[in-house]
Design a protein around this motif. Structure first.
Motif, PDB file in Angstrom:
ATOM      1  N   GLU A   9      13.461  -7.753  -7.209  1.00  0.00           N
ATOM      2  CA  GLU A   9      13.981  -7.458  -8.559  1.00  0.00           C
ATOM      3  C   GLU A   9      13.646  -6.020  -8.986  1.00  0.00           C
ATOM      4  OE1 GLU A   9      13.137 -10.324 -11.692  1.00  0.00           O
ATOM      5  OE2 GLU A   9      13.967  -8.908 -13.163  1.00  0.00           O
ATOM      6  N   PHE A  10      12.622  -5.441  -8.392  1.00  0.00           N
ATOM      7  CA  PHE A  10      12.250  -4.071  -8.759  1.00  0.00           C
ATOM      8  C   PHE A  10      13.312  -3.059  -8.323  1.00  0.00           C
ATOM      9  CE2 PHE A  10       7.502  -5.432  -8.295  1.00  0.00           C
ATOM     10  CZ  PHE A  10       7.638  -6.237  -9.417  1.00  0.00           C
ATOM     11  N   ARG A  11      14.250  -3.502  -7.475  1.00  0.00           N
ATOM     12  CA  ARG A  11      15.303  -2.601  -6.981  1.00  0.00           C
ATOM     13  C   ARG A  11      16.584  -2.690  -7.804  1.00  0.00           C
ATOM     14  NH1 ARG A  11      12.657   0.825  -3.811  1.00  0.00           N
ATOM     15  NH2 ARG A  11      11.098  -0.285  -2.611  1.00  0.00           N
ATOM     16  N   THR A  12      16.577  -3.490  -8.837  1.00  0.00           N
ATOM     17  CA  THR A  12      17.808  -3.695  -9.603  1.00  0.00           C
ATOM     18  C   THR A  12      18.029  -2.577 -10.626  1.00  0.00           C
ATOM     19  OG1 THR A  12      16.668  -5.006 -11.266  1.00  0.00           O
ATOM     20  CG2 THR A  12      17.617  -6.220  -9.405  1.00  0.00           C
ATOM     21  N   ARG A  13      19.241  -2.583 -11.167  1.00  0.00           N
ATOM     22  CA  ARG A  13      19.629  -1.609 -12.193  1.00  0.00           C
ATOM     23  C   ARG A  13      18.731  -1.724 -13.426  1.00  0.00           C
ATOM     24  NH1 ARG A  13      24.835  -2.514 -15.779  1.00  0.00           N
ATOM     25  NH2 ARG A  13      24.827  -0.545 -16.918  1.00  0.00           N
ATOM     26  N   GLY A  14      18.488  -2.946 -13.855  1.00  0.00           N
ATOM     27  CA  GLY A  14      17.654  -3.168 -15.043  1.00  0.00           C
ATOM     28  C   GLY A  14      16.238  -2.665 -14.834  1.00  0.00           C
ATOM     29  N   ALA A  15      15.745  -2.779 -13.608  1.00  0.00           N
ATOM     30  CA  ALA A  15      14.377  -2.333 -13.318  1.00  0.00           C
ATOM     31  C   ALA A  15      14.262  -0.814 -13.435  1.00  0.00           C
ATOM     32  CB  ALA A  15      13.963  -2.794 -11.920  1.00  0.00           C
ATOM     33  N   GLY A  16      15.299  -0.085 -13.029  1.00  0.00           N
ATOM     34  CA  GLY A  16      15.288   1.377 -13.135  1.00  0.00           C
ATOM     35  C   GLY A  16      15.202   1.815 -14.588  1.00  0.00           C
ATOM     36  N   GLU A  17      15.940   1.136 -15.419  1.00  0.00           N
ATOM     37  CA  GLU A  17      15.946   1.446 -16.852  1.00  0.00           C
ATOM     38  C   GLU A  17      14.583   1.093 -17.474  1.00  0.00           C
ATOM     39  OE1 GLU A  17      18.095   2.923 -18.726  1.00  0.00           O
ATOM     40  OE2 GLU A  17      17.443   2.334 -20.738  1.00  0.00           O
ATOM     41  N   ALA A  18      14.071  -0.080 -17.140  1.00  0.00           N
ATOM     42  CA  ALA A  18      12.763  -0.499 -17.674  1.00  0.00           C
ATOM     43  C   ALA A  18      11.679   0.477 -17.220  1.00  0.00           C
ATOM     44  CB  ALA A  18      12.439  -1.926 -17.213  1.00  0.00           C
ATOM     45  N   ALA A  19      11.780   0.907 -15.965  1.00  0.00           N
ATOM     46  CA  ALA A  19      10.788   1.849 -15.417  1.00  0.00           C
ATOM     47  C   ALA A  19      10.768   3.131 -16.235  1.00  0.00           C
ATOM     48  CB  ALA A  19      11.126   2.166 -13.956  1.00  0.00           C
ATOM     49  N   SER A  20      11.942   3.670 -16.523  1.00  0.00           N
ATOM     50  CA  SER A  20      11.948   4.962 -17.208  1.00  0.00           C
ATOM     51  C   SER A  20      11.470   4.812 -18.655  1.00  0.00           C
ATOM     52  CB  SER A  20      13.314   5.643 -17.074  1.00  0.00           C
ATOM     53  OG  SER A  20      14.128   5.454 -18.174  1.00  0.00           O
ATOM     54  N   ARG A  21      11.584   3.613 -19.206  1.00  0.00           N
ATOM     55  CA  ARG A  21      11.069   3.421 -20.576  1.00  0.00           C
ATOM     56  C   ARG A  21       9.540   3.304 -20.601  1.00  0.00           C
ATOM     57  NH1 ARG A  21      14.448  -0.919 -23.716  1.00  0.00           N
ATOM     58  NH2 ARG A  21      12.795  -0.475 -25.210  1.00  0.00           N
TER      59      ARG A  21
ATOM     60  N   ARG B 152      24.401   5.339  -6.027  1.00  0.00           N
ATOM     61  CA  ARG B 152      23.663   4.234  -6.630  1.00  0.00           C
ATOM     62  C   ARG B 152      24.583   3.023  -6.829  1.00  0.00           C
ATOM     63  NH1 ARG B 152      18.665   4.145  -8.690  1.00  0.00           N
ATOM     64  NH2 ARG B 152      18.359   5.119  -6.670  1.00  0.00           N
ATOM     65  N   TRP B 153      25.854   3.305  -7.187  1.00  0.00           N
ATOM     66  CA  TRP B 153      26.825   2.224  -7.384  1.00  0.00           C
ATOM     67  C   TRP B 153      27.031   1.464  -6.073  1.00  0.00           C
ATOM     68  CZ3 TRP B 153      31.911   1.703  -5.412  1.00  0.00           C
ATOM     69  CH2 TRP B 153      32.635   0.647  -5.982  1.00  0.00           C
ATOM     70  N   ARG B 154      27.168   2.193  -4.973  1.00  0.00           N
ATOM     71  CA  ARG B 154      27.322   1.531  -3.662  1.00  0.00           C
ATOM     72  C   ARG B 154      26.113   0.653  -3.351  1.00  0.00           C
ATOM     73  NH1 ARG B 154      31.672   3.330  -0.981  1.00  0.00           N
ATOM     74  NH2 ARG B 154      32.364   5.427  -1.504  1.00  0.00           N
ATOM     75  N   GLN B 155      24.940   1.204  -3.622  1.00  0.00           N
ATOM     76  CA  GLN B 155      23.699   0.459  -3.349  1.00  0.00           C
ATOM     77  C   GLN B 155      23.635  -0.809  -4.199  1.00  0.00           C
ATOM     78  OE1 GLN B 155      20.170   2.552  -4.618  1.00  0.00           O
ATOM     79  NE2 GLN B 155      18.959   0.687  -4.397  1.00  0.00           N
ATOM     80  N   LEU B 156      23.915  -0.670  -5.498  1.00  0.00           N
ATOM     81  CA  LEU B 156      23.795  -1.815  -6.405  1.00  0.00           C
ATOM     82  C   LEU B 156      24.846  -2.889  -6.106  1.00  0.00           C
ATOM     83  CD1 LEU B 156      23.081   0.045  -9.771  1.00  0.00           C
ATOM     84  CD2 LEU B 156      21.452  -1.332  -8.456  1.00  0.00           C
ATOM     85  N   THR B 157      26.097  -2.462  -5.871  1.00  0.00           N
ATOM     86  CA  THR B 157      27.130  -3.462  -5.582  1.00  0.00           C
ATOM     87  C   THR B 157      26.849  -4.099  -4.224  1.00  0.00           C
ATOM     88  OG1 THR B 157      28.602  -1.694  -4.836  1.00  0.00           O
ATOM     89  CG2 THR B 157      28.956  -2.517  -7.061  1.00  0.00           C
ATOM     90  N   GLY B 158      26.277  -3.323  -3.299  1.00  0.00           N
ATOM     91  CA  GLY B 158      25.883  -3.875  -1.988  1.00  0.00           C
ATOM     92  C   GLY B 158      24.805  -4.946  -2.132  1.00  0.00           C
TER      93      GLY B 158
END
Ligand code: C5P
Length: 212
Positions: free
Chosen positions: A75-87, A144-150
């Motif tokens: 889950e740490f690799r998800t889109r939401g995790a990136g946003e939470a990390a930067s906050r 990043r889009w390719r990675q996330l959709t993958g």
């Protein structure tokens, strides 16, 4: 590779720095620290516990309780995790808690490759080889889009581009350890490069630093 050789690889999200850091680690037989993962873990674990990402004290407690065994969570690799990390990464107390761990990693006898935003500026300003990896936001968004959709995430390219721009602004604009190149970092723009070309360019930068 001489003893204790530290390579720092900083730059914005999806610039290619993770791939470059991994390649340098393999090439020189050095352990690689993905420091973004630490902030991702703090953000996700705090949210999971029902905490508020803007609560600095709670985020710092989560950081202090973090163990290496927890870091494998996909889950740490998800889109939401990136946003939470930067906050959570804007909080000076969180950065302070994670500082010792990152410096210890850098101090391993053989050296290390450090991947992040402030590796060359704050964590290891004395590192002999520093890279700052960038790419145009549109190029980074597509990667990043390719990675996330993958990974199975349903997200549009436009949403990913908006995420990237917001995260760049937050990471570069914060007062605690803002994302920026160290004065002695070599800039590497990977916008027009394949992975192999970027890895090659990074290796040449490191070789030049070793020779100098
Ligand atoms: O590199 P990655 O995208 O995994 O980083 C996630 C977030 O963690 C970044 O957007 C940034 O806010 C934060 N971070 C940081 N300092 C680091 C590494 C990551 O502030 N050294």
């Amino acid at each position: 590779m001489s003893a204790g050789f530290v390579i720092t690889v900083d730059g914005p999200a999806a610039s290619g720095k993770g791939t470059i850091a991994g390649g340098l680690g393999r090439r020189y037989g050095l352990p690689v620290l993905d420091s973004g993962l630490l902030y991702r873990a703090v953000g996700v674990l705090l949210q999971r516990a029902g905490g508020d990402l803007d609560d600095e004290a709670a985020a710092a407690r989560t950081a202090a309780a973090l163990t290496a065994a927890q870091l494998a969570d996909p889950e740490f690799r998800t889109r939401g995790a990136g946003e939470a990390a930067s906050r959570v990464a804007v909080h000076p107390k969180v950065r302070e808690v994670l500082l010792a761990l990152q410096r210890d990693f850098a101090a391993q006898p053989g050296g290390a490759v450090l991947d992040g935003r402030d590796m060359g500026t704050v964590i290891c300003p004395q590192a002999p080889a520093k890279l700052y990896v960038t790419a145009k936001p549109e190029v980074r968004a597509e990667r990043r889009w390719r990675q996330l959709t993958g990974q199975g995430e349903a997200v549009s390219l436009d949403e990913v581009l908006a995420d990237i721009r917001r995260r760049d602004e937050r990471d570069a604009g914060r007062s605690a350890a803002p994302m920026r190149p160290a004065p002695d970092a070599v800039l590497l723009d990977t916008s027009e490069m394949t992975i192999d070309q970027a890895a090659d360019a990074a290796r040449r930068i490191v070789e030049a630093a070793r020779a100098g």
